[in-house]
Design a protein around this motif. Structure first.
Motif, PDB file in Angstrom:
ATOM      1  N   ARG A 183       0.835  -1.206   0.000  1.00 54.24           N
ATOM      2  CA  ARG A 183       0.000   0.000   0.000  1.00 54.24           C
ATOM      3  C   ARG A 183       0.868   1.254   0.000  1.00 54.24           C
ATOM      4  NH1 ARG A 183      -4.099  -0.205   4.874  1.00 54.24           N
ATOM      5  NH2 ARG A 183      -4.514   1.903   4.105  1.00 54.24           N
ATOM      6  N   TRP A 184       1.948   1.193   0.794  1.00 56.52           N
ATOM      7  CA  TRP A 184       2.836   2.344   0.889  1.00 56.52           C
ATOM      8  C   TRP A 184       3.515   2.628  -0.455  1.00 56.52           C
ATOM      9  CZ3 TRP A 184       7.787   2.528   4.438  1.00 56.52           C
ATOM     10  CH2 TRP A 184       8.279   3.852   4.462  1.00 56.52           C
ATOM     11  N   MET A 185       3.961   1.579  -1.144  1.00 56.63           N
ATOM     12  CA  MET A 185       4.680   1.765  -2.396  1.00 56.63           C
ATOM     13  C   MET A 185       3.815   2.433  -3.463  1.00 56.63           C
ATOM     14  SD  MET A 185       7.647   0.751  -1.532  1.00 56.63           S
ATOM     15  CE  MET A 185       7.249   1.133   0.187  1.00 56.63           C
ATOM     16  N   GLU A 186       2.493   2.316  -3.325  1.00 53.37           N
ATOM     17  CA  GLU A 186       1.596   2.979  -4.273  1.00 53.37           C
ATOM     18  C   GLU A 186       1.728   4.498  -4.213  1.00 53.37           C
ATOM     19  OE1 GLU A 186      -2.333   1.598  -3.482  1.00 53.37           O
ATOM     20  OE2 GLU A 186      -1.904  -0.477  -4.084  1.00 53.37           O
ATOM     21  N   TRP A 187       2.265   4.997  -3.082  1.00 54.01           N
ATOM     22  CA  TRP A 187       2.464   6.435  -2.922  1.00 54.01           C
ATOM     23  C   TRP A 187       3.859   6.881  -3.378  1.00 54.01           C
ATOM     24  CZ3 TRP A 187      -1.353   9.775  -1.839  1.00 54.01           C
ATOM     25  CH2 TRP A 187      -2.555   9.239  -1.358  1.00 54.01           C
ATOM     26  N   HIS A 188       4.621   5.950  -3.919  1.00 50.92           N
ATOM     27  CA  HIS A 188       5.967   6.242  -4.431  1.00 50.92           C
ATOM     28  C   HIS A 188       6.824   6.992  -3.402  1.00 50.92           C
ATOM     29  CE1 HIS A 188       4.502   4.949  -8.337  1.00 50.92           C
ATOM     30  NE2 HIS A 188       3.476   5.780  -8.204  1.00 50.92           N
ATOM     31  N   PRO A 189       7.103   6.323  -2.281  1.00 56.33           N
ATOM     32  CA  PRO A 189       7.902   6.984  -1.228  1.00 56.33           C
ATOM     33  C   PRO A 189       9.358   7.151  -1.645  1.00 56.33           C
ATOM     34  CG  PRO A 189       7.593   4.673  -0.710  1.00 56.33           C
ATOM     35  CD  PRO A 189       6.767   4.939  -1.939  1.00 56.33           C
ATOM     36  N   GLU A 190      10.136   7.752  -0.743  1.00 58.59           N
ATOM     37  CA  GLU A 190      11.569   7.909  -0.977  1.00 58.59           C
ATOM     38  C   GLU A 190      12.245   6.533  -0.985  1.00 58.59           C
ATOM     39  OE1 GLU A 190      13.103  10.753  -1.622  1.00 58.59           O
ATOM     40  OE2 GLU A 190      11.227  11.904  -1.456  1.00 58.59           O
ATOM     41  N   GLU A 191      13.490   6.520  -1.403  1.00 57.54           N
ATOM     42  CA  GLU A 191      14.246   5.270  -1.536  1.00 57.54           C
ATOM     43  C   GLU A 191      14.269   4.458  -0.244  1.00 57.54           C
ATOM     44  OE1 GLU A 191      18.836   3.826  -2.538  1.00 57.54           O
ATOM     45  OE2 GLU A 191      18.245   5.928  -2.791  1.00 57.54           O
ATOM     46  N   GLN A 192      14.309   5.157   0.913  1.00 58.11           N
ATOM     47  CA  GLN A 192      14.381   4.467   2.194  1.00 58.11           C
ATOM     48  C   GLN A 192      13.183   3.557   2.423  1.00 58.11           C
ATOM     49  OE1 GLN A 192      17.266   5.086   3.592  1.00 58.11           O
ATOM     50  NE2 GLN A 192      16.982   3.539   5.184  1.00 58.11           N
ATOM     51  N   GLY A 193      12.016   3.968   1.950  1.00 58.19           N
ATOM     52  CA  GLY A 193      10.825   3.145   2.084  1.00 58.19           C
ATOM     53  C   GLY A 193      10.940   1.858   1.278  1.00 58.19           C
ATOM     54  N   TRP A 194      11.422   1.955   0.066  1.00 61.48           N
ATOM     55  CA  TRP A 194      11.629   0.764  -0.768  1.00 61.48           C
ATOM     56  C   TRP A 194      12.659  -0.171  -0.134  1.00 61.48           C
ATOM     57  CZ3 TRP A 194       8.707  -0.375  -4.990  1.00 61.48           C
ATOM     58  CH2 TRP A 194       7.921   0.664  -5.518  1.00 61.48           C
ATOM     59  N   LEU A 195      13.722   0.418   0.401  1.00 64.15           N
ATOM     60  CA  LEU A 195      14.750  -0.410   1.049  1.00 64.15           C
ATOM     61  C   LEU A 195      14.190  -1.143   2.258  1.00 64.15           C
ATOM     62  CD1 LEU A 195      17.883   1.944   0.851  1.00 64.15           C
ATOM     63  CD2 LEU A 195      17.455  -0.145  -0.470  1.00 64.15           C
ATOM     64  N   GLY A 196      13.281  -0.490   2.987  1.00 64.92           N
ATOM     65  CA  GLY A 196      12.641  -1.142   4.129  1.00 64.92           C
ATOM     66  C   GLY A 196      11.851  -2.366   3.695  1.00 64.92           C
ATOM     67  N   TYR A 197      11.176  -2.264   2.574  1.00 64.45           N
ATOM     68  CA  TYR A 197      10.391  -3.377   2.031  1.00 64.45           C
ATOM     69  C   TYR A 197      11.330  -4.517   1.610  1.00 64.45           C
ATOM     70  CZ  TYR A 197       6.537  -5.534  -0.660  1.00 64.45           C
ATOM     71  OH  TYR A 197       5.549  -6.374  -1.143  1.00 64.45           O
ATOM     72  N   ILE A 198      12.418  -4.161   0.931  1.00 64.48           N
ATOM     73  CA  ILE A 198      13.392  -5.169   0.496  1.00 64.48           C
ATOM     74  C   ILE A 198      13.984  -5.904   1.698  1.00 64.48           C
ATOM     75  CG2 ILE A 198      15.679  -5.466  -0.563  1.00 64.48           C
ATOM     76  CD1 ILE A 198      14.871  -3.139  -2.476  1.00 64.48           C
ATOM     77  N   LYS A 199      14.316  -5.163   2.734  1.00 59.53           N
ATOM     78  CA  LYS A 199      14.904  -5.782   3.929  1.00 59.53           C
ATOM     79  C   LYS A 199      13.925  -6.728   4.609  1.00 59.53           C
ATOM     80  CE  LYS A 199      18.208  -2.094   4.952  1.00 59.53           C
ATOM     81  NZ  LYS A 199      18.556  -0.991   5.890  1.00 59.53           N
ATOM     82  N   LEU A 200      12.643  -6.383   4.581  1.00 53.23           N
ATOM     83  CA  LEU A 200      11.634  -7.288   5.139  1.00 53.23           C
ATOM     84  C   LEU A 200      11.704  -8.638   4.436  1.00 53.23           C
ATOM     85  CD1 LEU A 200       8.944  -7.865   6.787  1.00 53.23           C
ATOM     86  CD2 LEU A 200       7.756  -7.115   4.712  1.00 53.23           C
ATOM     87  N   GLU A 201      11.715  -8.620   3.111  1.00 56.63           N
ATOM     88  CA  GLU A 201      11.743  -9.872   2.356  1.00 56.63           C
ATOM     89  C   GLU A 201      13.041 -10.641   2.588  1.00 56.63           C
ATOM     90  OE1 GLU A 201       9.145 -10.909   1.297  1.00 56.63           O
ATOM     91  OE2 GLU A 201       7.893  -9.335   0.449  1.00 56.63           O
ATOM     92  N   MET A 202      14.126  -9.930   2.698  1.00 52.93           N
ATOM     93  CA  MET A 202      15.415 -10.599   2.896  1.00 52.93           C
ATOM     94  C   MET A 202      15.519 -11.234   4.278  1.00 52.93           C
ATOM     95  SD  MET A 202      18.093  -8.135   0.843  1.00 52.93           S
ATOM     96  CE  MET A 202      19.412  -9.330   1.004  1.00 52.93           C
ATOM     97  N   ARG A 203      14.851 -10.650   5.262  1.00 51.95           N
ATOM     98  CA  ARG A 203      14.866 -11.243   6.606  1.00 51.95           C
ATOM     99  C   ARG A 203      14.231 -12.636   6.605  1.00 51.95           C
ATOM    100  NH1 ARG A 203      14.126  -5.878   8.438  1.00 51.95           N
ATOM    101  NH2 ARG A 203      11.841  -5.998   8.539  1.00 51.95           N
ATOM    102  N   TYR A 204      13.363 -12.884   5.637  1.00 47.61           N
ATOM    103  CA  TYR A 204      12.682 -14.178   5.566  1.00 47.61           C
ATOM    104  C   TYR A 204      13.145 -14.985   4.341  1.00 47.61           C
ATOM    105  CZ  TYR A 204      10.020 -12.060   9.245  1.00 47.61           C
ATOM    106  OH  TYR A 204       9.686 -11.456  10.432  1.00 47.61           O
ATOM    107  N   ASN A 205      14.322 -14.617   3.857  1.00 48.50           N
ATOM    108  CA  ASN A 205      14.958 -15.336   2.739  1.00 48.50           C
ATOM    109  C   ASN A 205      14.088 -15.375   1.483  1.00 48.50           C
ATOM    110  OD1 ASN A 205      17.239 -15.985   4.365  1.00 48.50           O
ATOM    111  ND2 ASN A 205      16.107 -17.692   5.267  1.00 48.50           N
ATOM    112  N   GLU A 206      13.277 -14.357   1.318  1.00 45.07           N
ATOM    113  CA  GLU A 206      12.450 -14.248   0.112  1.00 45.07           C
ATOM    114  C   GLU A 206      13.221 -13.425  -0.926  1.00 45.07           C
ATOM    115  OE1 GLU A 206       9.712 -15.679  -0.578  1.00 45.07           O
ATOM    116  OE2 GLU A 206       8.877 -16.359   1.342  1.00 45.07           O
ATOM    117  N   PHE A 207      14.289 -14.018  -1.438  1.00 43.76           N
ATOM    118  CA  PHE A 207      15.200 -13.273  -2.298  1.00 43.76           C
ATOM    119  C   PHE A 207      14.575 -12.918  -3.650  1.00 43.76           C
ATOM    120  CE2 PHE A 207      17.978 -15.887   0.486  1.00 43.76           C
ATOM    121  CZ  PHE A 207      18.487 -14.835   1.243  1.00 43.76           C
TER     122      PHE A 207
END
Length: 216
Positions: A183-207
């Motif tokens: 939902r957040w990404m639909e608002w096109h946030p700054e790069e830090q928001g995208w990185l937060g999403y990527i880190k979430l997936e990486m924490r669960y090995n969803e590469f």
């Protein structure tokens, strides 16, 4: 000693030299950034772990239910009277709600937060304290409701999205955290928001998921 004699001859107090020396600004030797930088995830984790404890009920001894009832009526009247003259003092609204929380009167506390939001829904602190109360007492669905309304009304406040997603992750609801980020990404946030999403997936090995987000 010589300086003291000169001071006396000029009529100056003896401590003038010491005071002048003490008042000199101290030079900062190292202005470089700290070697360890705090990440957004660390800030969220610390905020969740160190949430302020709810205020305790009054220390004075209350003999019976009738006395307790009178005490609460008196306190509420004091709060309400002050709010009539300081309606826009958000900190006082929060103080009032926190007092009700300390009495375990959660419905009353919610009512106070809602009244304050009706007056100024753009106040970020108000939403944060409201949601923190719900999370502190494990009222998960109430907390979700507060965060959902906050991100809907103020979608440009990154802190709301971070805390909402982090709460879902701490509850073990990774799918829910992912939905919050989507939902957040639909608002096109700054790069830090995208990185937060990527880190979430990486924490669960969803590469693969992380790679897909990166490519977006």
């Amino acid at each position: 000693k010589k300086k003291q004699e000169e001071q006396r001859s000029r009529g100056e107090p003896e401590g003038a030299v010491k005071n002048a020396r003490a008042s000199r600004p101290v030079a900062v030797k190292n202005k470089a950034p700290a070697p360890v930088q705090i990440t957004a995830e660390q800030l969220l984790r610390e905020a969740f772990e160190r949430q302020e404890a709810a205020p305790k009920p009054p220390k004075q001894k209350i003999a019976d239910e009738e006395e307790l009832r009178e005490y609460r009526l008196s306190k509420r009247k004091t709060f309400e009277d002050r709010l009539r003259s300081q309606r826009h003092d958000i900190n006082y609204w929060c103080k009032y709600a926190k007092w009700e929380e300390g009495q375990h009167e959660f419905e009353r506390a919610r009512s106070i937060y809602e009244r304050a939001i009706d007056m100024d829904y753009t106040n970020v602190t108000l939403w944060l304290r409201y949601a923190d109360m719900e999370m502190r007492h494990r009222f998960v669905n109430h907390a979700r409701n507060v965060w959902d309304r906050a991100v809907t009304l103020l979608p440009r406040v990154d802190q709301f999205w971070y805390k909402y997603a982090y709460m879902e992750e701490m509850l073990g609801n990774v799918a829910g955290a992912r939905q919050v980020f989507e939902r957040w990404m639909e608002w096109h946030p700054e790069e830090q928001g995208w990185l937060g999403y990527i880190k979430l997936e990486m924490r669960y090995n969803e590469f693969d998921r992380a790679r897909g987000i990166y490519e977006r």
